[in-house]
Design a protein around this motif. Structure first.
Motif, short mmCIF file in Angstrom:
data_model
loop_
_atom_site.label_atom_id
_atom_site.label_comp_id
_atom_site.label_asym_id
_atom_site.label_seq_id
_atom_site.Cartn_x
_atom_site.Cartn_y
_atom_site.Cartn_z
N HIS A 77 88.35 -31.60 27.99
CA HIS A 77 87.06 -31.33 27.36
C HIS A 77 86.63 -32.57 26.58
CE1 HIS A 77 86.93 -26.90 28.07
NE2 HIS A 77 88.24 -27.06 28.14
N LEU A 78 85.53 -33.18 26.98
CA LEU A 78 85.09 -34.42 26.33
C LEU A 78 84.70 -34.21 24.87
CD1 LEU A 78 83.02 -36.09 29.19
CD2 LEU A 78 85.08 -36.99 28.12
N GLU A 79 84.20 -33.04 24.52
CA GLU A 79 83.79 -32.80 23.14
C GLU A 79 84.96 -32.43 22.24
OE1 GLU A 79 80.89 -33.38 21.64
OE2 GLU A 79 80.31 -34.27 23.57
N SER A 80 85.79 -31.51 22.67
CA SER A 80 86.88 -31.02 21.81
C SER A 80 88.17 -31.82 21.96
CB SER A 80 87.17 -29.55 22.11
OG SER A 80 87.69 -29.39 23.43
N GLY A 81 88.32 -32.54 23.08
CA GLY A 81 89.56 -33.28 23.30
C GLY A 81 90.71 -32.40 23.74
N ARG A 82 90.41 -31.23 24.23
CA ARG A 82 91.46 -30.28 24.62
C ARG A 82 91.77 -30.40 26.10
NH1 ARG A 82 88.80 -26.26 23.56
NH2 ARG A 82 88.48 -25.20 25.56
N TRP A 83 93.07 -30.38 26.43
CA TRP A 83 93.53 -30.38 27.81
C TRP A 83 93.80 -28.95 28.27
CZ3 TRP A 83 93.71 -34.47 31.09
CH2 TRP A 83 93.68 -35.76 30.53
N GLU A 84 93.44 -28.64 29.50
CA GLU A 84 93.74 -27.33 30.08
C GLU A 84 94.08 -27.50 31.55
OE1 GLU A 84 91.36 -23.84 29.27
OE2 GLU A 84 90.28 -24.92 27.69
N GLY A 85 94.79 -26.52 32.07
CA GLY A 85 95.08 -26.47 33.49
C GLY A 85 94.19 -25.45 34.16
N SER A 86 93.70 -25.77 35.35
CA SER A 86 92.84 -24.83 36.06
C SER A 86 93.63 -23.58 36.43
CB SER A 86 92.29 -25.49 37.33
OG SER A 86 91.59 -24.56 38.12
N THR A 87 92.99 -22.42 36.24
CA THR A 87 93.64 -21.15 36.58
C THR A 87 93.47 -20.79 38.05
OG1 THR A 87 91.65 -19.94 35.91
CG2 THR A 87 93.35 -20.27 34.24
N ALA A 88 92.62 -21.52 38.76
CA ALA A 88 92.41 -21.24 40.18
C ALA A 88 93.66 -21.63 40.97
CB ALA A 88 91.20 -22.00 40.70
N VAL A 89 94.21 -20.68 41.72
CA VAL A 89 95.43 -20.92 42.50
C VAL A 89 95.11 -21.84 43.66
CG1 VAL A 89 97.26 -19.85 43.86
CG2 VAL A 89 96.34 -18.67 41.84
N LEU A 90 95.89 -22.90 43.81
CA LEU A 90 95.67 -23.85 44.90
C LEU A 90 96.10 -23.26 46.23
CD1 LEU A 90 96.88 -27.20 43.30
CD2 LEU A 90 94.53 -26.47 43.68
N PRO A 91 95.44 -23.67 47.32
CA PRO A 91 95.89 -23.24 48.66
C PRO A 91 97.32 -23.71 48.92
CG PRO A 91 93.69 -24.21 48.74
CD PRO A 91 94.22 -24.49 47.37
N ARG A 92 97.95 -23.12 49.92
CA ARG A 92 99.34 -23.43 50.24
C ARG A 92 99.46 -24.62 51.19
NH1 ARG A 92 102.38 -18.15 52.18
NH2 ARG A 92 104.09 -19.69 52.12
N ASP A 93 100.66 -25.19 51.22
CA ASP A 93 101.03 -26.24 52.19
C ASP A 93 100.14 -27.48 52.08
OD1 ASP A 93 103.02 -24.54 53.24
OD2 ASP A 93 101.57 -23.62 54.60
#
Length: 296
Positions: free
Chosen positions: A176-192
């Motif tokens: 987040h450019l404003e808050s400086g907070r890092w997060e991981g996307s909750t969207a599950v990545l496709p397999r393989d």
């Protein structure tokens, strides 16, 4: 590109408006190749850069965004942001503690520009953000080591954040450019998956471009779009396109299955896919759903 005078004079409906992809080389700062998406052709352009940027030994082009170019000037301990149209520049001094910038991203919006830099000076990992509106740097702790070691391309700006992908095990993380907070996307990545990249139009769409296969060998390359379930409040990836088999074979053979050389970016409705070691560029025209090679 966001000043009212420029927008009114060169609106997207105007035949005089053209957008370009710039191809640069560290040892040839003064001369660049520009691809005109309107005429579908390359042209050579000698840039009339100011003296501080004219020497290939003293400046490096690091990032570009909406008509702004960001150079590093190592001997002067500063960055230079240059407006190619207005022929104006701004010097941005390094923070008080010098650092080795592993990744720099220039983000230009209608409110000015920001510089994002990942630093691993000493034993700590930091993210630094410069804002042109306040002319100062902010320092944020906590950037993950796994990201700093595997950041092969610049951050992708989407919805106020910069998105990055990691090496295996693959993840999509954002800052987040404003808050400086890092997060991981909750969207599950496709397999393989064999490699993962992201691209975005800036605000409305975020795309995942990835190879699919086994044992590190891509058998296909696909594009997904980030969707959101408003009722459940969760994100997910929706497959939208698969690279045709013949084009896929050529592209993976060009990479020699070394996917660290693969680079992706968004440009005017195009998802561009290229390899650092090959002088051709592949793009997907989102509106028509078609794949094309740019001319060499």
């Amino acid at each position: 590109l966001f000043t009212p005078h420029f927008v009114s004079k060169h609106s997207l409906s105007s035949a005089s408006f053209s957008s370009f992809i710039i191809l640069s080389h560290p040892q040839s700062v003064q001369k660049c190749s520009l691809f005109n998406t309107g005429s579908n052709s390359w042209c050579e352009l000698s840039l009339s850069l100011p003296r501080v940027l004219s020497s290939p030994l003293s400046s490096n082009l690091l990032s570009s965004s909406n008509g702004l170019l960001c150079f590093s000037i190592p001997r002067s301990s500063c960055f230079v942001v240059y407006n190619l149209l207005a022929k104006s520049l701004r010097r941005v001094n390094f923070p008080t503690c010098l650092f080795d910038n592993e990744s720099l991203t220039l983000v230009s919006t209608d409110n000015g520009f920001q510089l994002f830099v990942l630093s691993s000076a000493g034993s700590s990992n930091q993210a630094l953000v410069y804002s042109s509106t306040v002319c100062s740097w902010r320092r944020f702790e906590g950037s993950t080591q796994i990201l700093s070691e595997s950041c092969h391309q610049k951050g992708v700006f989407y919805n106020g954040c910069l998105f990055f992908t990691t090496l295996e095990p693959f993840h999509v993380v954002y800052f987040h450019l404003e808050s400086g907070r890092w997060e991981g996307s909750t969207a599950v990545l496709p397999r393989d998956l064999t490699f993962v990249r992201v691209a975005s139009d800036g605000y409305q769409k975020l795309y995942l471009i990835a190879g699919v296969g086994t044992s590190g060998i891509s058998r296909s390359i696909k594009i997904w779009e980030l969707g959101k379930d408003e009722d459940q409040g969760v994100d997910y990836w929706v497959e939208v396109e698969t690279l045709p088999e013949m084009i896929c074979r050529k592209f993976v053979s060009v990479c020699y299955h070394n996917y660290e050389h693969v680079y992706c970016f968004w440009h005017q409705g195009l998802i561009c896919l290229c390899c650092y070691t090959w002088p051709e560029m592949l793009y997907f025209k989102v509106s028509r759903g078609t794949w094309h090679w740019l001319p060499k």
